[in-house]
Scaffold this motif. Structure first.
Motif, short mmCIF file in Angstrom:
data_model
loop_
_atom_site.label_atom_id
_atom_site.label_comp_id
_atom_site.label_asym_id
_atom_site.label_seq_id
_atom_site.Cartn_x
_atom_site.Cartn_y
_atom_site.Cartn_z
N ASN A 173 23.19 96.84 49.72
CA ASN A 173 23.35 95.60 50.48
C ASN A 173 23.73 95.87 51.92
O ASN A 173 23.27 95.17 52.84
CB ASN A 173 24.41 94.72 49.81
CG ASN A 173 23.87 93.95 48.61
OD1 ASN A 173 22.77 93.41 48.66
ND2 ASN A 173 24.63 93.91 47.53
N THR B 164 19.26 92.29 60.09
CA THR B 164 19.86 91.73 61.30
C THR B 164 19.29 92.37 62.57
O THR B 164 19.79 92.11 63.66
CB THR B 164 21.39 91.92 61.29
OG1 THR B 164 21.72 93.30 61.12
CG2 THR B 164 22.04 91.11 60.18
N PRO C 246 22.44 88.06 53.72
CA PRO C 246 21.48 89.05 53.23
C PRO C 246 21.52 89.22 51.72
O PRO C 246 20.48 89.35 51.07
CB PRO C 246 21.91 90.35 53.95
CG PRO C 246 22.60 89.89 55.17
CD PRO C 246 23.32 88.63 54.75
N ARG D 78 22.86 87.37 59.89
CA ARG D 78 24.21 87.84 60.25
C ARG D 78 25.30 86.96 59.64
O ARG D 78 26.48 87.32 59.68
CB ARG D 78 24.36 87.87 61.78
CG ARG D 78 23.51 88.96 62.42
CD ARG D 78 23.48 88.86 63.92
NE ARG D 78 22.32 89.56 64.45
CZ ARG D 78 21.67 89.25 65.56
NH1 ARG D 78 22.09 88.22 66.29
NH2 ARG D 78 20.63 89.94 65.96
N ARG E 189 21.49 94.68 55.05
CA ARG E 189 22.09 93.84 56.09
C ARG E 189 21.80 94.43 57.47
O ARG E 189 21.45 93.70 58.40
CB ARG E 189 23.61 93.71 55.87
CG ARG E 189 24.35 93.10 57.06
CD ARG E 189 25.82 92.88 56.77
NE ARG E 189 26.00 91.70 55.94
CZ ARG E 189 26.06 90.47 56.42
NH1 ARG E 189 25.96 90.25 57.72
NH2 ARG E 189 26.22 89.45 55.62
#
Length: 295
Positions: free
Chosen positions: A197, A205, A180, A175, A201
Motif C-alpha cells: 500500500n 500520488t 489509495p 493524497r 500510494r
C-alpha cells in the motif's frame, strides 16, 4: 507540492529489493530494471500490469530467484522508467521496446510471467519474436472489454489522455488519507500488506505515473492480439483469482479457449493482485507449471 515523477534517490530509498535495481538505457528509455538470482540459472521475465511497477513483485521475486535468474522492469511511463515521446506505447511497440532491452541485457527468457496487461505483453513478445518460452498469465488482460465497453473505454481513455489535468487531479485525490487503499481494494478485490500500500500510494500520488498508465490504456488495442492467440506455440497457463474485480472469469476462460496449449487454474478467495497477497502459493503454481512444460 509532490514531484510529477517518482525520484529514485528520494522515493526509491526504501524501494522493495532496491539492491537488485539498476538503470539500463535501451530503445530511447532509461529503464529501471531489477535482476535477482543465480547468473547461470534459467531466465524468468516478470511483466507487471497497468499502473503498477516492480514493487508488485516484491515478495514473489525472491522466491522465484531460488530457481531462476529473475528479471523485472518498470514499464515505460511507470515507476522509475520515464516515458519517451519518441516511442509509442501501443502493445506491439511496448513489446518491441522490451525485446530491445532484453537484447541489451543479452538474455532470452526461459519463462515469462505477466500480470494483467503484462500477460498481453508476454504473449505479444512470444508471437513477435517466435519464442517458445512458457507463459504464465496472472489474472490476464488478453481480450478487449466486452460489449459496449469495448467501444467506449478506449475513447474514454483517449479523452482522459488528451486532458493533462486528469492525471494531476487523480494524483491529488490519491493524497487523501486512506484513498489509495480504498481505490485499490475496490478496483482489484485484493487486500495487500502495508508495504504494498505504501508503494502504491507513492505511485498514485505522482501525476507522471498516472499519466503513464492512462497513456498506455489510450494506446492499446487487444483485438489484433486476440485474433493471433491461436498462433501461440508455447505452453500457457492462465490463472484467475476468484475475487478479482478487474478481470472477469469469463474473459480468462475465453482467452484460454483460444490458445492451443493452454491450461486454466483458479486461486480461490484472492483478488486481482493475488501474487501480492499470496506470493508463495503463486510461486509454487508457476514453478510446477514451468517444470511440467519442460518435461
Amino acid at each position: 507540492m509532490s514531484a510529477r515523477y517518482p525520484d529514485w534517490e528520494r522515493d526509491g530509498a526504501d524501494w522493495p529489493n532496491r539492491s537488485a535495481s539498476s538503470f539500463v538505457s535501451a530503445e530511447g528509455y532509461r529503464w529501471h530494471v531489477q535482476m535477482m538470482g543465480p547468473e547461470v540459472a534459467p531466465v524468468s521475465l516478470l511483466l507487471h500490469g497497468t499502473g503498477a511497477a516492480t514493487h508488485s513483485w516484491r515478495d514473489l521475486m525472491p522466491v522465484l530467484a531460488a530457481k531462476y535468474r529473475v528479471i523485472a522492469m518498470d514499464l515505460p511511463g511507470h515507476g522509475f522508467t520515464r516515458p519517451s515521446h519518441r516511442r509509442r506505447v501501443t502493445l506491439p511497440q511496448m513489446a518491441a521496446s522490451i525485446g530491445v532491452l532484453l537484447d541489451v541485457l543479452e538474455v532470452e527468457p526461459d519463462l515469462i510471467v505477466g500480470h494483467s496487461a503484462g500477460a498481453a505483453i508476454g504473449a505479444e513478445l512470444l508471437l513477435a519474436r517466435g519464442w517458445h518460452a512458457p507463459l504464465v498469465g496472472l489474472n490476464p488482460a488478453l481480450l478487449p472489454f466486452p460489449g459496449l465497453a469495448a467501444k467506449l473505454f478506449p475513447q474514454l481513455a483517449k479523452i482522459l489522455f488528451t486532458n493533462p489535468l486528469v492525471s494531476i487531479i487523480f494524483a491529488r485525490m490519491a493524497r487523501a488519507p486512506g484513498e489509495p487503499e480504498r481505490f485499490l481494494h475496490k478496483a482489484t478485490g485484493s487486500v495487500i500488506d502495508r508495504a504494498g500500500n505504501r508503494q502504491y500510494r507513492l505511485l498514485l500520488t505522482r501525476s507522471g505515473h498516472c499519466d503513464g498508465a492512462i497513456r498506455m490504456m489510450a494506446s492499446w488495442r487487444l483485438e489484433p492480439l486476440r485474433d493471433r492467440l491461436h498462433a501461440l506455440k508455447a505452453p500457457v497457463l492462465l490463472i484467475h483469482a476468484t475475487g478479482d474485480t478487474a478481470i472477469p472469469r469469463s474473459a480468462v476462460r475465453q482467452a484460454a479457449d483460444l490458445i492451443p496449449q493452454c491450461e486454466y487454474q483458479e486461486m480461490p478467495g484472492l483478488g486481482h493482485l493475488a501474487h501480492e497477497e499470496q506470493p508463495e502459493q503463486t510461486a509454487q503454481i508457476i514453478t510446477a507449471f514451468a517444470d511440467a512444460a519442460k518435461a
